[in-house]
Motif scaffolding. Structure first.
Motif, mmCIF file in Angstrom:
data_model
loop_
_atom_site.group_PDB
_atom_site.id
_atom_site.type_symbol
_atom_site.label_atom_id
_atom_site.label_comp_id
_atom_site.label_asym_id
_atom_site.label_seq_id
_atom_site.Cartn_x
_atom_site.Cartn_y
_atom_site.Cartn_z
ATOM 1 N N SER A 101 0.821 -1.211 0.000
ATOM 2 C CA SER A 101 0.000 0.000 0.000
ATOM 3 C C SER A 101 0.853 1.258 0.000
ATOM 4 C CB SER A 101 -0.928 -0.006 1.220
ATOM 5 O OG SER A 101 -1.911 -1.007 1.106
ATOM 6 N N SER A 108 1.309 6.728 -6.737
ATOM 7 C CA SER A 108 0.089 7.379 -7.208
ATOM 8 C C SER A 108 0.054 8.850 -6.812
ATOM 9 C CB SER A 108 -1.129 6.646 -6.650
ATOM 10 O OG SER A 108 -2.330 7.252 -7.098
ATOM 11 N N LEU A 169 -3.113 0.448 -10.538
ATOM 12 C CA LEU A 169 -3.475 1.192 -9.340
ATOM 13 C C LEU A 169 -2.760 2.532 -9.246
ATOM 14 C CD1 LEU A 169 -3.462 -1.765 -6.785
ATOM 15 C CD2 LEU A 169 -5.385 -0.821 -8.069
ATOM 16 N N GLU A 229 -4.485 12.531 -2.541
ATOM 17 C CA GLU A 229 -4.328 11.361 -3.400
ATOM 18 C C GLU A 229 -3.726 10.185 -2.635
ATOM 19 O OE1 GLU A 229 -4.542 8.923 -6.654
ATOM 20 O OE2 GLU A 229 -5.497 10.866 -6.237
ATOM 21 N N ALA A 232 -6.610 8.725 -0.786
ATOM 22 C CA ALA A 232 -7.522 8.026 -1.690
ATOM 23 C C ALA A 232 -6.936 6.688 -2.124
ATOM 24 C CB ALA A 232 -7.822 8.898 -2.907
ATOM 25 N N SER A 233 -5.649 6.661 -2.428
ATOM 26 C CA SER A 233 -5.004 5.417 -2.832
ATOM 27 C C SER A 233 -4.889 4.451 -1.663
ATOM 28 C CB SER A 233 -3.616 5.707 -3.409
ATOM 29 O OG SER A 233 -2.957 4.527 -3.771
ATOM 30 N N ASN A 235 -6.894 4.134 0.882
ATOM 31 C CA ASN A 235 -8.211 3.592 1.235
ATOM 32 C C ASN A 235 -8.920 2.916 0.070
ATOM 33 O OD1 ASN A 235 -7.924 4.620 3.852
ATOM 34 N ND2 ASN A 235 -8.832 6.583 3.281
ATOM 35 N N ASN A 236 -8.267 2.870 -1.089
ATOM 36 C CA ASN A 236 -8.905 2.299 -2.278
ATOM 37 C C ASN A 236 -9.126 0.791 -2.105
ATOM 38 O OD1 ASN A 236 -9.923 1.851 -4.831
ATOM 39 N ND2 ASN A 236 -7.922 1.959 -5.839
ATOM 40 N N THR A 238 -11.830 -0.869 -4.249
ATOM 41 C CA THR A 238 -12.352 -1.394 -5.508
ATOM 42 C C THR A 238 -11.232 -1.740 -6.478
ATOM 43 O OG1 THR A 238 -14.315 -0.002 -5.215
ATOM 44 C CG2 THR A 238 -13.941 -0.937 -7.399
ATOM 45 N N GLY A 239 -10.248 -0.870 -6.613
ATOM 46 C CA GLY A 239 -9.155 -1.126 -7.553
ATOM 47 C C GLY A 239 -8.390 -2.406 -7.243
#
Length: 311
Positions: A101, A108, A169, A229, A232-233, A235-236, A238-239
Protein backbone atom coordinates in the motif's frame (compact mmCIF):
# COMPACT_ATOMS: atom_id res chain seq x y z
CA UNK A 1 3.59 61.01 34.79
CA UNK A 2 0.95 59.36 32.62
CA UNK A 3 -2.06 57.92 34.37
CA UNK A 4 -3.13 54.34 33.51
CA UNK A 5 -6.80 53.88 32.74
CA UNK A 6 -8.37 50.61 33.91
CA UNK A 7 -10.82 48.75 31.69
CA UNK A 8 -12.98 47.93 34.70
CA UNK A 9 -15.99 50.08 35.46
CA UNK A 10 -15.76 52.65 38.26
CA UNK A 11 -19.05 53.99 39.67
CA UNK A 12 -19.15 57.53 41.00
CA UNK A 13 -19.83 57.85 44.75
CA UNK A 14 -23.40 58.44 45.87
CA UNK A 15 -24.54 61.82 47.17
CA UNK A 16 -23.52 62.26 50.74
CA UNK A 17 -20.61 59.83 50.56
CA UNK A 18 -17.06 60.99 51.12
CA UNK A 19 -14.91 61.75 48.12
CA UNK A 20 -12.50 58.96 49.10
CA UNK A 21 -15.18 56.27 48.69
CA UNK A 22 -15.22 54.56 45.27
CA UNK A 23 -17.57 51.72 44.30
CA UNK A 24 -16.31 48.88 42.04
CA UNK A 25 -19.02 47.57 39.71
CA UNK A 26 -17.15 44.46 38.53
CA UNK A 27 -15.94 43.59 34.98
CA UNK A 28 -17.74 45.05 31.94
CA UNK A 29 -20.72 43.17 30.58
CA UNK A 30 -19.09 42.55 27.20
CA UNK A 31 -16.22 40.72 28.91
CA UNK A 32 -18.64 38.48 30.79
CA UNK A 33 -20.51 37.71 27.56
CA UNK A 34 -17.26 36.98 25.74
CA UNK A 35 -16.10 34.60 28.47
CA UNK A 36 -19.43 32.78 28.46
CA UNK A 37 -19.28 32.41 24.66
CA UNK A 38 -15.77 30.95 24.88
CA UNK A 39 -16.89 28.45 27.53
CA UNK A 40 -19.78 27.32 25.32
CA UNK A 41 -17.50 27.14 22.29
CA UNK A 42 -14.85 25.02 23.99
CA UNK A 43 -17.52 22.78 25.53
CA UNK A 44 -19.05 22.08 22.11
CA UNK A 45 -15.64 21.51 20.52
CA UNK A 46 -14.64 19.13 23.31
CA UNK A 47 -17.91 17.22 23.04
CA UNK A 48 -17.68 16.79 19.27
CA UNK A 49 -14.00 15.82 19.56
CA UNK A 50 -14.86 13.05 22.00
CA UNK A 51 -17.68 11.95 19.71
CA UNK A 52 -15.39 11.62 16.71
CA UNK A 53 -12.61 9.99 18.75
CA UNK A 54 -14.91 7.32 20.17
CA UNK A 55 -14.54 4.87 17.19
CA UNK A 56 -10.74 5.12 17.39
CA UNK A 57 -10.74 4.58 21.16
CA UNK A 58 -13.09 1.61 20.73
CA UNK A 59 -10.77 0.14 18.09
CA UNK A 60 -7.78 0.57 20.39
CA UNK A 61 -9.65 -1.11 23.23
CA UNK A 62 -10.84 -4.01 21.04
CA UNK A 63 -7.31 -4.65 19.79
CA UNK A 64 -6.21 -5.38 23.38
CA UNK A 65 -9.04 -7.80 24.21
CA UNK A 66 -9.20 -11.58 23.93
CA UNK A 67 -11.50 -13.20 21.41
CA UNK A 68 -14.51 -13.52 23.70
CA UNK A 69 -14.56 -9.87 24.82
CA UNK A 70 -14.12 -7.96 21.56
CA UNK A 71 -17.74 -6.88 21.12
CA UNK A 72 -18.64 -6.25 24.78
CA UNK A 73 -18.50 -2.47 24.07
CA UNK A 74 -16.25 -1.72 27.08
CA UNK A 75 -13.64 0.98 26.55
CA UNK A 76 -11.51 -0.44 29.38
CA UNK A 77 -10.71 -4.12 28.67
CA UNK A 78 -11.26 -6.55 31.50
CA UNK A 79 -8.31 -8.58 30.21
CA UNK A 80 -5.45 -6.87 28.39
CA UNK A 81 -3.74 -9.13 25.82
CA UNK A 82 -0.56 -7.44 24.53
CA UNK A 83 0.34 -10.57 22.57
CA UNK A 84 -2.26 -9.61 19.96
CA UNK A 85 0.23 -7.10 18.53
CA UNK A 86 2.82 -9.86 18.15
CA UNK A 87 0.59 -12.70 17.01
CA UNK A 88 -1.02 -10.64 14.24
CA UNK A 89 2.21 -10.81 12.22
CA UNK A 90 2.15 -14.61 12.52
CA UNK A 91 -1.50 -14.82 11.51
CA UNK A 92 -1.52 -12.35 8.63
CA UNK A 93 1.07 -11.04 6.09
CA UNK A 94 0.48 -7.55 7.45
CA UNK A 95 3.94 -6.19 6.63
CA UNK A 96 3.50 -7.17 2.98
CA UNK A 97 0.11 -5.49 2.84
CA UNK A 98 1.44 -2.28 4.38
CA UNK A 99 4.52 -2.17 2.13
CA UNK A 100 2.40 -2.78 -0.98
CA UNK A 101 0.00 0.00 0.00
CA UNK A 102 2.82 2.42 0.80
CA UNK A 103 4.55 1.84 -2.55
CA UNK A 104 1.33 2.17 -4.53
CA UNK A 105 0.17 5.24 -2.58
CA UNK A 106 3.54 7.02 -2.93
CA UNK A 107 3.70 6.35 -6.68
CA UNK A 108 0.09 7.38 -7.21
CA UNK A 109 0.34 10.53 -5.08
CA UNK A 110 3.68 11.61 -6.51
CA UNK A 111 2.74 11.07 -10.15
CA UNK A 112 -0.68 12.65 -9.64
CA UNK A 113 0.85 15.74 -8.05
CA UNK A 114 3.37 16.26 -10.85
CA UNK A 115 1.03 15.54 -13.77
CA UNK A 116 -1.86 17.60 -12.40
CA UNK A 117 0.43 20.51 -11.59
CA UNK A 118 1.94 20.47 -15.08
CA UNK A 119 -1.45 20.50 -16.81
CA UNK A 120 -2.79 23.13 -14.40
CA UNK A 121 0.16 25.42 -15.15
CA UNK A 122 -0.58 25.11 -18.86
CA UNK A 123 -4.19 26.18 -18.34
CA UNK A 124 -3.20 29.04 -16.03
CA UNK A 125 -0.32 30.61 -17.96
CA UNK A 126 -0.49 29.77 -21.66
CA UNK A 127 -3.02 31.03 -24.19
CA UNK A 128 -4.05 28.74 -27.05
CA UNK A 129 -7.14 28.20 -29.23
CA UNK A 130 -9.91 26.22 -27.59
CA UNK A 131 -8.44 26.65 -24.11
CA UNK A 132 -11.78 27.63 -22.52
CA UNK A 133 -13.75 24.77 -24.06
CA UNK A 134 -11.02 22.28 -23.25
CA UNK A 135 -11.01 23.38 -19.62
CA UNK A 136 -14.81 23.12 -19.49
CA UNK A 137 -14.54 19.59 -20.87
CA UNK A 138 -12.05 18.82 -18.12
CA UNK A 139 -14.46 20.11 -15.48
CA UNK A 140 -17.27 18.08 -17.03
CA UNK A 141 -15.19 14.93 -16.58
CA UNK A 142 -15.41 15.49 -12.83
CA UNK A 143 -19.14 14.79 -13.03
CA UNK A 144 -18.63 11.22 -14.24
CA UNK A 145 -18.96 8.58 -11.50
CA UNK A 146 -16.06 6.18 -11.15
CA UNK A 147 -18.33 3.22 -11.95
CA UNK A 148 -18.91 4.59 -15.48
CA UNK A 149 -15.24 4.26 -16.46
CA UNK A 150 -14.62 1.06 -14.50
CA UNK A 151 -15.16 -1.40 -17.36
CA UNK A 152 -13.34 0.67 -20.05
CA UNK A 153 -10.34 1.04 -17.77
CA UNK A 154 -10.33 -2.68 -17.06
CA UNK A 155 -10.39 -3.48 -20.78
CA UNK A 156 -7.50 -1.07 -21.41
CA UNK A 157 -5.30 -2.61 -18.71
CA UNK A 158 -6.18 -6.11 -19.91
CA UNK A 159 -5.21 -5.17 -23.47
CA UNK A 160 -1.88 -3.84 -22.16
CA UNK A 161 -1.33 -7.10 -20.27
CA UNK A 162 -1.00 -5.56 -16.80
CA UNK A 163 -3.80 -7.36 -15.02
CA UNK A 164 -2.63 -8.96 -11.80
CA UNK A 165 -0.02 -6.24 -11.24
CA UNK A 166 -0.04 -2.99 -9.28
CA UNK A 167 0.43 -0.84 -12.41
CA UNK A 168 -3.31 -0.13 -12.91
CA UNK A 169 -3.47 1.19 -9.34
CA UNK A 170 -0.95 3.98 -9.95
CA UNK A 171 -0.58 4.16 -13.74
CA UNK A 172 -3.70 6.30 -14.20
CA UNK A 173 -2.06 9.01 -12.08
CA UNK A 174 0.21 9.82 -15.04
CA UNK A 175 -2.76 11.54 -16.71
CA UNK A 176 -3.79 13.75 -13.80
CA UNK A 177 -7.22 14.36 -12.30
CA UNK A 178 -9.80 17.00 -13.17
CA UNK A 179 -10.30 18.04 -9.55
CA UNK A 180 -6.59 18.37 -8.79
CA UNK A 181 -5.95 20.24 -12.05
CA UNK A 182 -8.67 22.71 -11.16
CA UNK A 183 -7.27 23.07 -7.64
CA UNK A 184 -3.72 23.74 -8.83
CA UNK A 185 -4.89 26.09 -11.59
CA UNK A 186 -6.57 28.30 -9.02
CA UNK A 187 -3.30 28.60 -7.15
CA UNK A 188 -1.25 29.37 -10.27
CA UNK A 189 -3.70 32.11 -11.21
CA UNK A 190 -2.88 33.87 -7.94
CA UNK A 191 0.81 34.18 -8.93
CA UNK A 192 1.77 37.45 -10.66
CA UNK A 193 2.12 36.95 -14.40
CA UNK A 194 4.90 39.55 -14.52
CA UNK A 195 7.12 37.10 -12.65
CA UNK A 196 6.95 34.63 -15.53
CA UNK A 197 7.25 37.32 -18.17
CA UNK A 198 10.48 38.53 -16.58
CA UNK A 199 11.82 34.99 -16.60
CA UNK A 200 10.94 34.60 -20.29
CA UNK A 201 12.84 37.78 -21.07
CA UNK A 202 15.86 36.29 -19.32
CA UNK A 203 15.66 33.26 -21.60
CA UNK A 204 13.86 30.76 -19.38
CA UNK A 205 12.07 28.02 -21.29
CA UNK A 206 8.42 27.06 -20.82
CA UNK A 207 9.41 23.95 -18.87
CA UNK A 208 11.83 26.05 -16.83
CA UNK A 209 8.99 28.36 -15.83
CA UNK A 210 7.24 25.38 -14.30
CA UNK A 211 10.20 23.63 -12.67
CA UNK A 212 12.07 26.73 -11.42
CA UNK A 213 9.27 29.17 -10.53
CA UNK A 214 5.71 27.84 -10.58
CA UNK A 215 6.06 24.43 -8.93
CA UNK A 216 8.33 25.58 -6.05
CA UNK A 217 5.92 28.42 -5.27
CA UNK A 218 2.99 25.99 -5.38
CA UNK A 219 4.41 23.74 -2.67
CA UNK A 220 1.50 24.27 -0.20
CA UNK A 221 -1.09 23.44 -2.87
CA UNK A 222 1.00 20.49 -4.05
CA UNK A 223 1.04 19.09 -0.52
CA UNK A 224 -2.77 19.21 -0.48
CA UNK A 225 -2.92 17.22 -3.73
CA UNK A 226 -0.33 14.74 -2.43
CA UNK A 227 -2.16 14.15 0.86
CA UNK A 228 -5.58 13.82 -0.79
CA UNK A 229 -4.33 11.36 -3.40
CA UNK A 230 -2.28 9.39 -0.88
CA UNK A 231 -5.36 8.98 1.30
CA UNK A 232 -7.52 8.03 -1.69
CA UNK A 233 -5.00 5.42 -2.83
CA UNK A 234 -4.47 4.11 0.71
CA UNK A 235 -8.21 3.59 1.23
CA UNK A 236 -8.90 2.30 -2.28
CA UNK A 237 -10.69 -1.04 -2.11
CA UNK A 238 -12.35 -1.39 -5.51
CA UNK A 239 -9.15 -1.13 -7.55
CA UNK A 240 -7.19 -3.84 -5.70
CA UNK A 241 -10.31 -6.02 -5.63
CA UNK A 242 -10.46 -5.93 -9.43
CA UNK A 243 -6.77 -6.06 -10.36
CA UNK A 244 -5.16 -7.98 -7.46
CA UNK A 245 -7.85 -10.36 -6.24
CA UNK A 246 -6.61 -13.20 -8.46
CA UNK A 247 -3.02 -12.92 -7.19
CA UNK A 248 -1.49 -14.25 -3.98
CA UNK A 249 -2.55 -12.94 -0.58
CA UNK A 250 0.91 -11.39 -0.08
CA UNK A 251 0.24 -9.04 -3.02
CA UNK A 252 -2.88 -7.55 -1.45
CA UNK A 253 -3.10 -3.97 -0.26
CA UNK A 254 -4.29 -2.98 3.20
CA UNK A 255 -8.06 -2.60 2.47
CA UNK A 256 -8.19 -5.82 0.47
CA UNK A 257 -6.09 -7.64 3.07
CA UNK A 258 -8.34 -6.59 5.96
CA UNK A 259 -11.41 -7.70 3.99
CA UNK A 260 -9.67 -11.03 3.42
CA UNK A 261 -8.94 -11.31 7.16
CA UNK A 262 -12.59 -10.61 8.01
CA UNK A 263 -13.64 -13.43 5.70
CA UNK A 264 -10.88 -15.69 7.00
CA UNK A 265 -11.92 -15.42 10.66
CA UNK A 266 -15.67 -15.39 10.00
CA UNK A 267 -17.42 -18.38 11.65
CA UNK A 268 -19.61 -18.73 8.55
CA UNK A 269 -16.45 -19.56 6.55
CA UNK A 270 -15.07 -21.96 9.12
CA UNK A 271 -13.12 -19.40 11.13
CA UNK A 272 -12.87 -19.14 14.90
CA UNK A 273 -13.94 -15.49 15.19
CA UNK A 274 -10.44 -14.20 15.98
CA UNK A 275 -11.41 -10.64 15.10
CA UNK A 276 -8.88 -9.22 17.57
CA UNK A 277 -6.24 -9.61 14.87
CA UNK A 278 -8.41 -7.65 12.45
CA UNK A 279 -8.70 -4.88 15.05
CA UNK A 280 -4.92 -4.80 15.54
CA UNK A 281 -4.35 -4.68 11.78
CA UNK A 282 -6.94 -1.92 11.35
CA UNK A 283 -5.25 0.13 14.06
CA UNK A 284 -1.72 -0.31 12.74
CA UNK A 285 -2.61 0.64 9.17
CA UNK A 286 -3.81 4.06 10.34
CA UNK A 287 -0.27 5.03 11.40
CA UNK A 288 1.02 5.98 7.90
CA UNK A 289 -1.86 8.40 7.39
CA UNK A 290 -1.30 9.94 10.83
CA UNK A 291 2.39 10.43 10.01
CA UNK A 292 1.59 11.98 6.62
CA UNK A 293 -0.85 14.48 8.16
CA UNK A 294 1.53 15.27 11.02
CA UNK A 295 4.40 16.21 8.71
CA UNK A 296 2.23 17.94 6.11
CA UNK A 297 -0.06 19.83 8.49
CA UNK A 298 1.73 23.17 8.16
CA UNK A 299 1.73 23.05 4.35
CA UNK A 300 -1.82 21.74 4.38
CA UNK A 301 -3.10 24.75 6.34
CA UNK A 302 -1.14 27.17 4.12
CA UNK A 303 -2.47 25.52 1.00
CA UNK A 304 -6.09 25.64 2.13
CA UNK A 305 -5.67 29.31 2.99
CA UNK A 306 -4.06 30.24 -0.35
CA UNK A 307 -5.84 28.04 -2.93
CA UNK A 308 -8.77 29.72 -4.62
CA UNK A 309 -7.60 33.30 -4.06
CA UNK A 310 -8.21 34.10 -7.69
CA UNK A 311 -10.70 32.48 -10.04
Amino acid sequence: MATEVSSERIVAPRRGATTDTVQWAGPPRHKVASTAAQVVQWTLLGGFSLLFLYPFVWLLSASLKPRGEIFDNRLLPLTVVWDNYVEVFNQLPLLSWISNSIIIALLSAGLMTISSSLVAFGFAYFRFPGKTWLFRLLLASMMLPGAVTLIPNYLIWRYLGWLGTSVPLWGAALFGSGFYIFLMRQFYLSLPRELFEAARVDGCSALGLFTRIAFPLALPASVIVFIFEFQASWNNFTGPLIYLNATGVENFTVPLGIAHAMSLYSPTNGGQGDYQYVMVASLLVTLPMIIIFAFGQRYFVEGVASVGVKG
